[in-house]
Design a protein around this motif. Structure first.
Motif, PDB file in Angstrom:
ATOM      1  N   VAL A 135       0.977  -1.248  -0.008  1.00 16.82           N
ATOM      2  CA  VAL A 135       0.003  -0.048  -0.049  1.00 16.82           C
ATOM      3  C   VAL A 135       0.953   1.207  -0.047  1.00 16.82           C
ATOM      4  N   VAL A 136       0.606   2.219  -0.993  1.00 16.96           N
ATOM      5  CA  VAL A 136       1.351   3.460  -1.288  1.00 16.96           C
ATOM      6  C   VAL A 136       0.474   4.541  -0.923  1.00 16.96           C
ATOM      7  N   VAL A 137       1.215   5.722  -0.462  1.00 19.13           N
ATOM      8  CA  VAL A 137       0.470   6.966  -0.385  1.00 19.13           C
ATOM      9  C   VAL A 137       1.352   7.965  -1.231  1.00 19.13           C
ATOM     10  N   ASP A 138       0.738   8.592  -2.222  1.00 18.92           N
ATOM     11  CA  ASP A 138       1.365   9.765  -2.926  1.00 18.92           C
ATOM     12  C   ASP A 138       1.021  11.108  -2.401  1.00 18.92           C
ATOM     13  N   VAL A 139       1.797  11.788  -1.637  1.00 20.09           N
ATOM     14  CA  VAL A 139       1.457  12.993  -0.913  1.00 20.09           C
ATOM     15  C   VAL A 139       1.508  14.132  -2.006  1.00 20.09           C
ATOM     16  N   GLY A 140       0.585  14.900  -2.268  1.00 22.48           N
ATOM     17  CA  GLY A 140       0.879  15.881  -3.254  1.00 22.48           C
ATOM     18  C   GLY A 140       0.564  15.269  -4.670  1.00 22.48           C
ATOM     19  N   CYS A 141      -0.191  14.338  -5.192  1.00 20.45           N
ATOM     20  CA  CYS A 141      -0.026  13.665  -6.343  1.00 20.45           C
ATOM     21  C   CYS A 141      -0.058  14.438  -7.552  1.00 20.45           C
ATOM     22  N   GLY A 142      -0.544  15.498  -7.515  1.00 22.55           N
ATOM     23  CA  GLY A 142      -0.904  16.525  -8.579  1.00 22.55           C
ATOM     24  C   GLY A 142      -1.447  15.730  -9.790  1.00 22.55           C
ATOM     25  N   THR A 143      -0.759  15.485 -10.971  1.00 21.40           N
ATOM     26  CA  THR A 143      -1.676  14.745 -12.031  1.00 21.40           C
ATOM     27  C   THR A 143      -1.669  13.333 -11.934  1.00 21.40           C
ATOM     28  N   GLY A 144      -1.008  12.934 -10.882  1.00 21.73           N
ATOM     29  CA  GLY A 144      -0.956  11.261 -10.735  1.00 21.73           C
ATOM     30  C   GLY A 144      -0.001  10.667 -11.227  1.00 21.73           C
TER      31      GLY A 144
ATOM     32  N   VAL B  83      -3.614  16.421   3.429  1.00 20.99           N
ATOM     33  CA  VAL B  83      -2.995  15.035   4.157  1.00 20.99           C
ATOM     34  C   VAL B  83      -3.569  15.123   5.710  1.00 20.99           C
ATOM     35  N   GLU B  84      -3.674  16.324   6.066  1.00 17.83           N
ATOM     36  CA  GLU B  84      -4.081  16.441   7.593  1.00 17.83           C
ATOM     37  C   GLU B  84      -5.736  16.087   7.855  1.00 17.83           C
ATOM     38  N   ASP B  85      -6.490  16.072   6.564  1.00 18.06           N
ATOM     39  CA  ASP B  85      -7.769  16.029   6.744  1.00 18.06           C
ATOM     40  C   ASP B  85      -8.309  14.483   6.174  1.00 18.06           C
ATOM     41  N   VAL B  86      -7.742  14.091   5.110  1.00 18.34           N
ATOM     42  CA  VAL B  86      -8.206  12.766   4.381  1.00 18.34           C
ATOM     43  C   VAL B  86      -8.243  11.751   5.466  1.00 18.34           C
ATOM     44  N   GLN B  87      -8.992  10.839   5.095  1.00 18.18           N
ATOM     45  CA  GLN B  87      -9.090   9.435   5.885  1.00 18.18           C
ATOM     46  C   GLN B  87      -8.471   8.282   5.156  1.00 18.18           C
ATOM     47  N   ILE B  88      -7.502   7.622   5.789  1.00 18.45           N
ATOM     48  CA  ILE B  88      -7.043   6.454   5.227  1.00 18.45           C
ATOM     49  C   ILE B  88      -7.124   5.364   6.242  1.00 18.45           C
ATOM     50  N   ASP B  89      -7.796   4.218   5.746  1.00 17.77           N
ATOM     51  CA  ASP B  89      -8.393   3.502   7.076  1.00 17.77           C
ATOM     52  C   ASP B  89      -7.341   2.268   7.111  1.00 17.77           C
ATOM     53  N   GLU B  90      -6.158   2.401   6.641  1.00 15.71           N
ATOM     54  CA  GLU B  90      -5.085   1.304   6.890  1.00 15.71           C
ATOM     55  C   GLU B  90      -3.908   1.885   7.116  1.00 15.71           C
TER      56      GLU B  90
ATOM     57  N   ARG C 243       3.525  10.208   7.402  1.00 18.49           N
ATOM     58  CA  ARG C 243       4.401   9.315   8.088  1.00 18.49           C
ATOM     59  C   ARG C 243       3.989   9.053   9.363  1.00 18.49           C
ATOM     60  N   ASP C 244       3.674  10.168  10.216  1.00 20.53           N
ATOM     61  CA  ASP C 244       3.283   9.943  11.381  1.00 20.53           C
ATOM     62  C   ASP C 244       1.879   9.389  11.456  1.00 20.53           C
ATOM     63  N   ARG C 245       1.034   9.583  10.786  1.00 18.96           N
ATOM     64  CA  ARG C 245      -0.394   9.041  10.723  1.00 18.96           C
ATOM     65  C   ARG C 245      -0.513   7.560  10.187  1.00 18.96           C
ATOM     66  N   TRP C 246       0.270   7.251   9.173  1.00 24.68           N
ATOM     67  CA  TRP C 246      -0.031   5.879   8.629  1.00 24.68           C
ATOM     68  C   TRP C 246       1.172   5.162   8.183  1.00 24.68           C
ATOM     69  N   LEU C 247       2.261   5.657   8.299  1.00 21.99           N
ATOM     70  CA  LEU C 247       3.414   4.665   7.724  1.00 21.99           C
ATOM     71  C   LEU C 247       3.633   3.486   8.942  1.00 21.99           C
ATOM     72  N   LYS C 248       3.751   2.306   8.222  1.00 17.96           N
ATOM     73  CA  LYS C 248       4.029   1.034   8.987  1.00 17.96           C
ATOM     74  C   LYS C 248       5.694   1.178   9.539  1.00 17.96           C
ATOM     75  N   PRO C 249       5.647   0.750  10.902  1.00 21.13           N
ATOM     76  CA  PRO C 249       7.426   0.846  11.383  1.00 21.13           C
ATOM     77  C   PRO C 249       8.048  -0.180  10.005  1.00 21.13           C
ATOM     78  N   GLY C 250       9.251   0.519   9.861  1.00 23.53           N
ATOM     79  CA  GLY C 250      10.068  -0.130   8.907  1.00 23.53           C
ATOM     80  C   GLY C 250       9.666  -0.043   7.356  1.00 23.53           C
ATOM     81  N   GLY C 251       8.630   1.087   7.268  1.00 22.79           N
ATOM     82  CA  GLY C 251       7.997   1.525   5.711  1.00 22.79           C
ATOM     83  C   GLY C 251       9.090   2.264   5.184  1.00 22.79           C
ATOM     84  N   LEU C 252       9.016   2.281   3.833  1.00 21.76           N
ATOM     85  CA  LEU C 252       9.692   3.104   2.857  1.00 21.76           C
ATOM     86  C   LEU C 252       9.239   4.638   2.696  1.00 21.76           C
ATOM     87  N   ILE C 253      10.214   5.624   2.683  1.00 21.09           N
ATOM     88  CA  ILE C 253       9.885   6.726   2.328  1.00 21.09           C
ATOM     89  C   ILE C 253      10.615   7.110   1.031  1.00 21.09           C
TER      90      ILE C 253
END
Length: 351
Positions: free
Chosen positions: A41-50, A96-103, A130-140
């Motif tokens: 599972v990936v999150v793209d922060v500020g995805c722009g055109t995607g 990012v502060e407002d959207v919900q990601i449930d995993e 990072r502080d809301r969603w990233l798993k321990p040992g996740g990749l940035i």
């Protein structure tokens, strides 16, 4: 909200996507870390055109949350549909502060860097994600960034902006000089220089580890610099540039964040600057004058009047970059400079 509104304009995204150094380095980094992305599972922060979200989907991501607060998210969703990726890429229109990601997520990717690295930077949003969603040992991606500065000489630019007023169609217009200098040099200038303009090896202003840095650390960055000019030349000001590195998470505490006080006070010579723990390991996106140009170019702070420096002359002082109180996206720059018995302070706002 004006900031987010400006990013709905297609021209900004066109410029970024056409920056091949930027876009192809990101794609190469995604492919290099494909084993950490496939089935994840990936999150793209500020995805722009995607585009980065789509690269991640192509690399086998199980799910990609493409987050953007500007209206461009509407177009990003259409782009995702047109590429038959709606099952994989979920576009979330909001901050990012407002959207919900449930995993929890395995990977955060973002092209957050602003001019001079920190101007209008979205790093705060990456830290929040990072502080809301990233798993321990996740990749940035990118994993860390370094902002550099160096003194420069740039006579051509000075002549174009200033010296031509001395003789305009045979008329002495030098009375315009003070105003011309103020208009040309009161704000930082984003332009491209070459390695030939740079008088010394660069100094590290700030090293940022995306795994450990806090939002508080971004509020104000101060460094003391000391350069020794490699040649006799007019000193016109300082250039700032950055690079970012796409490496995996730190595997042990010894690889972790170096205290900034240690890094910041050490000017690096060229051999050190290019060394990596393992050159084959980390991809680097650089905006240095000697590297292929990017849309970030370099950020220059010009003095109102050049200062003649001799070979081996010391150039020292300090610089502080701080978030503006009136608008956190703006940056206040406080530059102190001393050389050859002369010293002064220059205050600028990058807006």
């Amino acid at each position: 909200m004006a900031y987010f509104h400006s990013y709905a304009h297609v021209g900004i995204h066109e410029e970024m996507i056409k920056d091949r150094v930027r876009t192809e380095t990101y794609r190469a980094a995604i492919m290099q870390h494909q084993s950490s992305i496939t089935g994840k599972v990936v999150v793209d922060v500020g995805c722009g055109t995607g585009i980065l979200s789509i690269f991640c989907a192509q690399a086998g991501a199980k799910r990609v949350y493409a987050v953007d607060a500007s209206e461009i998210a509407v177009q990003a969703n259409e782009v995702v549909k047109a590429n038959n990726l709606s099952d994989t890429v979920i576009v979330l229109h909001g901050r990012v502060e407002d959207v919900q990601i449930d995993e929890e997520v395995d990977v955060i990717i973002s092209e957050w860097m602003g001019y001079m690295l920190l101007y209008e930077s979205m790093l705060g949003s990456v830290i929040t994600a990072r502080d809301r969603w990233l798993k321990p040992g996740g990749l940035i991606l990118p994993s860390n960034a370094t902002l550099y500065m160096a003194p420069i000489t740039h006579s051509d630019r000075y002549s174009e902006s200033i010296d031509f007023w001395r003789n305009v169609y045979g008329i002495d217009m030098s009375a315009m000089l003070p105003l011309a200098k103020q208009c040309a040099f009161e704000e930082p200038s984003v332009e491209t220089i070459t390695g030939e303009n740079v008088l010394t090896w660069p100094h590290v202003v700030k090293h940022l580890d995306c795994y450990t840095i806090s939002i508080h650390e971004l509020e104000s960055v101060t460094t003391r610099y000391k350069f020794k000019s490699m040649m006799r030349a007019p000193l016109h000001g300082f250039a700032f540039w950055f690079d970012v590195e796409f490496s995996g998470p730190a595997v042990s505490p010894t690889n972790n964040h170096t205290p900034s006080s240690h890094v910041d006070d050490n000017p690096l010579d060229g051999s050190q600057r290019k060394k990596r723990a393992n050159p084959n390991e980390a991809l680097v996106l650089s905006t240095a004058p000697e590297d292929p140009p990017t849309h970030w170019q370099q950020t220059l702070i010009y003095f109102y009047d050049p200062i003649e420096v001799e070979q081996d002359q010391l150039i020292e002082g300090s610089v502080t970059l701080s978030q503006s109180k009136e608008n956190a996206r703006f940056m206040n720059i406080h530059l102190e400079y001393a050389s050859g018995g002369r010293s002064f302070v220059k205050e600028l706002v990058m807006r």
